[in-house]
Scaffold this active site. Structure first.
Site, short mmCIF file in Angstrom:
data_model
loop_
_atom_site.label_atom_id
_atom_site.label_comp_id
_atom_site.label_asym_id
_atom_site.label_seq_id
_atom_site.Cartn_x
_atom_site.Cartn_y
_atom_site.Cartn_z
N TYR A 1 44.54 40.71 37.67
CA TYR A 1 45.62 40.97 37.95
C TYR A 1 46.53 42.77 37.74
CZ TYR A 1 47.15 41.80 33.07
OH TYR A 1 47.32 41.77 31.85
N SER B 1 43.62 46.29 36.76
CA SER B 1 42.70 46.95 37.23
C SER B 1 41.12 46.07 36.76
CB SER B 1 42.41 47.89 35.94
OG SER B 1 42.53 47.94 34.79
N GLU C 1 39.57 44.47 26.71
CA GLU C 1 40.86 44.25 27.08
C GLU C 1 40.77 44.38 25.15
OE1 GLU C 1 42.83 43.49 29.60
OE2 GLU C 1 40.76 44.38 30.83
#
Length: 238
Positions: free
Chosen positions: A62, A64, A138
């Site tokens: 959604y 980078s 992440e």
């Protein structure tokens, strides 16, 4: 007739006006530790344990990950995720694109609404390797703010089961309800070793537009951030 592309107010020239981060190499925030490779391996194992039987492994991007995936994929599809929306609600960031003097706020998936993004299909013969690349990015810290979960995406070719990374509203990094003025000031000034938040915002909006995804929330923010930077530049405000 094809409509001309929308012209962003936040230009590369304005982005370049944000002072770059200068200082010693940045460290993990106080009270947090960087995750180890063993931590990343364990996270991937937990995700794969819940993998639906059969089928390909897709990852929903959604922000980078759309313009800088950093992993291999064999297919991508524009997809809709219901029940989640983009929101600058993860902060205050003092690492990567923020620092102690100019903390930033990162984009996250927050509960409610819907979000159009890009689903990437990982190579069937290299799922674990590429999932590890994503998790290292992440989930940089132990007890990461962003849990992985399986979601259902809606694409033109049909539904997809994919991994998404929504924010945990119980985390101390969750910042709901920031005003547009607070967000614009942070996004227009924050910078760290990986660049500025203005650069992040510009890249995200421009690449979404290139894929035919117009996010009104982000479009409004890029206009506000452009105005903030222009005003700061004109008055010499840092």
């Amino acid at each position: 007739m094809t409509k001309p592309p929308r012209q962003m107010r936040l230009t590369p020239e304005l982005v370049a006006c944000v002072p770059a981060f200068v200082g010693a190499p940045q460290q993990a925030p106080e009270g947090r530790e960087f995750a180890t490779e063993a931590d990343h391996q364990a996270t991937v194992a937990q995700i794969l344990l819940k993998r639906p039987t059969g089928g390909d492994l897709w990852v929903f991007a959604y922000g980078s990950l759309i313009w800088n995936p950093g992993f291999d994929y064999v297919e991508d599809r524009i997809s809709l995720l219901k029940g989640w929306h983009r929101s600058f609600c993860l902060g205050w960031i003092r690492l990567y694109r923020g620092c102690a003097d100019r903390p930033g706020v990162m984009l996250a998936l927050d509960a409610g609404g819907s979000c159009r993004g890009v689903a990437f299909r990982l190579p069937p013969d290299a799922v674990k390797e590429n999932l590890l690349k994503i998790i290292r990015r992440e989930h940089p810290f132990k007890g990461s703010y962003i849990p992985a979960r399986w979601v259902t995406l809606h694409s033109a070719a049909g539904p997809l089961r994919a991994i998404a990374f929504p924010i945990d509203r119980k985390s101390d990094g969750y910042l709901p309800g920031l005003s547009e003025a607070q967000l614009a000031a942070a996004l227009a000034s924050a910078a760290g070793e990986k660049g500025s938040m203005a650069e992040y915002l510009h890249s995200t909006v421009s690449h979404l537009e290139q894929r035919g995804i117009h996010d009104r929330y982000l479009w409004r923010l890029q206009e506000l951030v452009a105005g903030w930077i222009a005003g700061a530049t004109a008055t010499g405000r840092s």
